[in-house]
Structures are given as C-alpha cells and as structure tokens.
Design a protein around this motif. Sequence first.
Motif, PDB file in Angstrom:
ATOM      1  N   ARG A  43     -74.989  48.448 -74.938  1.00  0.00           N
ATOM      2  CA  ARG A  43     -75.440  47.172 -74.382  1.00  0.00           C
ATOM      3  C   ARG A  43     -76.164  46.298 -75.400  1.00  0.00           C
ATOM      4  NH1 ARG A  43     -77.588  47.284 -68.520  1.00  0.00           N
ATOM      5  NH2 ARG A  43     -75.323  47.271 -68.299  1.00  0.00           N
ATOM      6  N   ASP A  44     -77.088  46.852 -76.165  1.00  0.00           N
ATOM      7  CA  ASP A  44     -77.847  46.043 -77.118  1.00  0.00           C
ATOM      8  C   ASP A  44     -76.926  45.417 -78.166  1.00  0.00           C
ATOM      9  OD1 ASP A  44     -80.156  46.630 -75.768  1.00  0.00           O
ATOM     10  OD2 ASP A  44     -80.919  48.062 -77.253  1.00  0.00           O
ATOM     11  N   ASP A  45     -75.962  46.191 -78.670  1.00  0.00           N
ATOM     12  CA  ASP A  45     -75.030  45.664 -79.672  1.00  0.00           C
ATOM     13  C   ASP A  45     -74.140  44.586 -79.078  1.00  0.00           C
ATOM     14  OD1 ASP A  45     -75.994  47.340 -81.652  1.00  0.00           O
ATOM     15  OD2 ASP A  45     -74.518  48.911 -81.259  1.00  0.00           O
ATOM     16  N   ALA A  46     -73.678  44.799 -77.854  1.00  0.00           N
ATOM     17  CA  ALA A  46     -72.819  43.813 -77.201  1.00  0.00           C
ATOM     18  C   ALA A  46     -73.581  42.514 -76.949  1.00  0.00           C
ATOM     19  CB  ALA A  46     -72.285  44.375 -75.889  1.00  0.00           C
ATOM     20  N   ALA A  47     -74.819  42.629 -76.504  1.00  0.00           N
ATOM     21  CA  ALA A  47     -75.621  41.441 -76.214  1.00  0.00           C
ATOM     22  C   ALA A  47     -75.937  40.667 -77.480  1.00  0.00           C
ATOM     23  CB  ALA A  47     -76.909  41.849 -75.509  1.00  0.00           C
ATOM     24  N   LEU A  48     -76.259  41.377 -78.574  1.00  0.00           N
ATOM     25  CA  LEU A  48     -76.556  40.687 -79.826  1.00  0.00           C
ATOM     26  C   LEU A  48     -75.326  39.972 -80.355  1.00  0.00           C
ATOM     27  CD1 LEU A  48     -78.506  39.993 -82.078  1.00  0.00           C
ATOM     28  CD2 LEU A  48     -77.893  42.147 -83.207  1.00  0.00           C
ATOM     29  N   LEU A  49     -74.166  40.599 -80.258  1.00  0.00           N
ATOM     30  CA  LEU A  49     -72.933  39.943 -80.712  1.00  0.00           C
ATOM     31  C   LEU A  49     -72.695  38.671 -79.908  1.00  0.00           C
ATOM     32  CD1 LEU A  49     -70.392  39.962 -82.471  1.00  0.00           C
ATOM     33  CD2 LEU A  49     -69.293  41.367 -80.717  1.00  0.00           C
ATOM     34  N   ALA A  50     -72.880  38.740 -78.596  1.00  0.00           N
ATOM     35  CA  ALA A  50     -72.697  37.554 -77.762  1.00  0.00           C
ATOM     36  C   ALA A  50     -73.678  36.456 -78.149  1.00  0.00           C
ATOM     37  CB  ALA A  50     -72.860  37.923 -76.291  1.00  0.00           C
ATOM     38  N   ALA A  51     -74.911  36.836 -78.477  1.00  0.00           N
ATOM     39  CA  ALA A  51     -75.918  35.849 -78.867  1.00  0.00           C
ATOM     40  C   ALA A  51     -75.581  35.223 -80.219  1.00  0.00           C
ATOM     41  CB  ALA A  51     -77.295  36.499 -78.912  1.00  0.00           C
ATOM     42  N   GLN A  85     -84.880  35.470 -84.301  1.00  0.00           N
ATOM     43  CA  GLN A  85     -85.697  36.129 -85.315  1.00  0.00           C
ATOM     44  C   GLN A  85     -84.890  36.377 -86.588  1.00  0.00           C
ATOM     45  OE1 GLN A  85     -86.838  39.557 -83.000  1.00  0.00           O
ATOM     46  NE2 GLN A  85     -88.737  38.610 -82.254  1.00  0.00           N
ATOM     47  N   LEU A  86     -83.642  36.766 -86.431  1.00  0.00           N
ATOM     48  CA  LEU A  86     -82.793  37.025 -87.592  1.00  0.00           C
ATOM     49  C   LEU A  86     -82.561  35.751 -88.403  1.00  0.00           C
ATOM     50  CD1 LEU A  86     -80.108  39.438 -86.088  1.00  0.00           C
ATOM     51  CD2 LEU A  86     -81.801  39.993 -87.844  1.00  0.00           C
ATOM     52  N   GLN A  87     -82.487  34.610 -87.713  1.00  0.00           N
ATOM     53  CA  GLN A  87     -82.228  33.353 -88.403  1.00  0.00           C
ATOM     54  C   GLN A  87     -83.318  33.005 -89.412  1.00  0.00           C
ATOM     55  OE1 GLN A  87     -81.608  30.358 -85.412  1.00  0.00           O
ATOM     56  NE2 GLN A  87     -79.424  30.777 -85.256  1.00  0.00           N
ATOM     57  N   TYR A 253     -69.827  35.038 -96.207  1.00  0.00           N
ATOM     58  CA  TYR A 253     -70.954  35.457 -95.377  1.00  0.00           C
ATOM     59  C   TYR A 253     -72.253  35.418 -96.187  1.00  0.00           C
ATOM     60  CZ  TYR A 253     -67.497  37.319 -92.061  1.00  0.00           C
ATOM     61  OH  TYR A 253     -66.459  37.461 -91.160  1.00  0.00           O
ATOM     62  N   GLY A 254     -73.376  35.370 -95.466  1.00  0.00           N
ATOM     63  CA  GLY A 254     -74.667  35.464 -96.117  1.00  0.00           C
ATOM     64  C   GLY A 254     -74.929  36.871 -96.627  1.00  0.00           C
ATOM     65  N   LEU A 255     -76.003  37.023 -97.394  1.00  0.00           N
ATOM     66  CA  LEU A 255     -76.349  38.311 -97.992  1.00  0.00           C
ATOM     67  C   LEU A 255     -77.644  38.897 -97.443  1.00  0.00           C
ATOM     68  CD1 LEU A 255     -75.499  37.551-101.742  1.00  0.00           C
ATOM     69  CD2 LEU A 255     -74.075  38.737-100.049  1.00  0.00           C
ATOM     70  N   ALA A 256     -78.464  38.072 -96.813  1.00  0.00           N
ATOM     71  CA  ALA A 256     -79.735  38.556 -96.284  1.00  0.00           C
ATOM     72  C   ALA A 256     -79.515  39.245 -94.932  1.00  0.00           C
ATOM     73  CB  ALA A 256     -80.721  37.399 -96.123  1.00  0.00           C
ATOM     74  N   GLU A 257     -80.511  39.999 -94.495  1.00  0.00           N
ATOM     75  CA  GLU A 257     -80.411  40.709 -93.229  1.00  0.00           C
ATOM     76  C   GLU A 257     -80.115  39.748 -92.073  1.00  0.00           C
ATOM     77  OE1 GLU A 257     -80.390  43.649 -90.375  1.00  0.00           O
ATOM     78  OE2 GLU A 257     -80.408  43.879 -92.562  1.00  0.00           O
ATOM     79  N   GLY A 258     -80.695  38.551 -92.139  1.00  0.00           N
ATOM     80  CA  GLY A 258     -80.546  37.623 -91.028  1.00  0.00           C
ATOM     81  C   GLY A 258     -79.249  36.856 -90.988  1.00  0.00           C
ATOM     82  N   ASP A 259     -78.492  36.810 -92.066  1.00  0.00           N
ATOM     83  CA  ASP A 259     -77.247  36.025 -92.031  1.00  0.00           C
ATOM     84  C   ASP A 259     -76.027  36.761 -92.583  1.00  0.00           C
ATOM     85  OD1 ASP A 259     -77.722  35.916 -94.765  1.00  0.00           O
ATOM     86  OD2 ASP A 259     -78.070  33.759 -94.835  1.00  0.00           O
TER      87      ASP A 259
END
Length: 271
Positions: A43-51, A85-87, A253-259
């Motif tokens: 669920r957490d992975d699916a929700a984050l992907l949707a977000a 937060q990742l952004q 793609y970005g290289l940092a954790e957030g992107d």
Amino acid sequence: MTSHRVTVGPLPGWLDAAPLLGPGDWTYTRAQASVTASASLERDDAALLAALLAGFILAGQAVLVTAEPPIPRPALRAARLRAQQLQRDRTPGFDRSGTVIDPEAAVGLTPASLALSIGLTAGGRRVVDAGCGAGGNAIGFARAGCTVTAIEHTAARLVMARTNARVYGVEDQIAWIAADAFAWIEAAAPTRALLFVDPPWGLDWQHARPSLEAMPLLAAAHAARDRFAAVWAKLPPSFVPAALPEYRPEAVYGLAEGDRRRIKFLLLRWP
C-alpha cells in the motif's frame, strides 16, 4: 500490509521506465507506440507512486495510475505529504559556491551533475550552445572536454554565465558571443559542430504541452539541422517527441533522493 494491483500508463515505448516506477516486479504490455506497466505493490509504495505521478504529463499524454483494490484516502494523503517532502531534496543547480543566477534563469537551469553527464556523451566534439542562459549546459560540455561556443543575447546573463564558468575553471574553454541565438542559427554557415538548444519552456509547461511551433528556437535548430553535425535539444517532459520523428528521445532523471524518480527533462538527439 494490503497489496494492490497497480497499473501505470500510457508510457512511451522508448522510455526507460524503471526509475519512474520504482520498486516492484513490473510487467509491460505494449500497444502500438505506448506501454502499460503493472505490478503488485504494498500500500505505501502504491500510494507514493500515485502521489508522484499525479497530474504528470509525459510526451503529451497524462500518465494515469490505477489500483485494485483502490488506495484508501488516508494512505493517499500521507503519500502526498511524503512526495512534498521529497521535492525539497532535489539535484542542485550549481553545486559550487560563488556562482550567480537570477530567478528566471534558475527555472530552466540544467543541474551541474546532469549537464556534465550530457557533456560526457558528446565525445569531446565542438559544441555550440545557442541560448546559454546562466551557462549550465555550456559549462557541462566544457568540463567534459568539449570546445564550446556559447551564445546569449542578454548581456547581464552572458556576464553571469562567464562568472559561473570561471567558478568551474572552464571560462577559457568557452568562446562567448553576445548575439540572438535564433538569428545566429538562421545565419549559421555549415559546420561540423553539435548544436545544442535549451529553449525556454515557461512555468506552465506541464499544462501547456508545448509544441514545436511554440518553441521558435527549437524550430530554427530543426530547420537548420543539415548545417550541423548533430542537433541536441533539452525539452520538458510534456513535449511530444513524435513532432520530431528524426530525433531519438531520452528521459533524464534527477540524481538526488528527492528527484531520482522524476523525469527532469527530455533530451532529443539528431541524428
């Protein structure tokens, strides 16, 4: 934890989708030029992907995420907070102190690490950066060993680009020309140089789905391509590469954790 069968699409057939989709045992179904990806996710992975993909337009099409069973709203709200937060952790623009940039140029700046990676694929050839802005791409090519000509019509921004190139130790590897890049391309004599263009996108590129006609600098580079050894263009993810079928598209793609799961831009290359 509950798992969901997640489907993502349409995705262009040329896309390396693994970073975008993230963890999961993904399977791909092709239909003409597009691909649909599916996997069973917690669920957490699916929700984050949707977000992360909410409202995302890639190659002119909205990328949709569906899940069975549907993801509960509390999980989606938590995932949206996590995505926000990742952004905050993005691949930096310039990663050395002493650089200067104005807010407008900062919007379209290619992060230094990504500019260097692109430069390394140029193989040390001669490069013309038509519309160099604050110098991000020109500096990347120069750091990679290319001989660079940087063209910029705004005098203050050309000074800015030279200052930034000095910080990175490559100012003398770049020939600086104060000129209108559009006019320069139209008048250019045949050369064996690689022409690089990074046309302005505008802040609403995600919704505008910019076309070739909306980017005069790109249109001029495309029209003049036979006078150059190669033409590379940095474009927003929403741009439709099918408008330039002669070009090979790549998602960067970005290289940092957030992107690192975000497509920062498309790179189109001809031939």
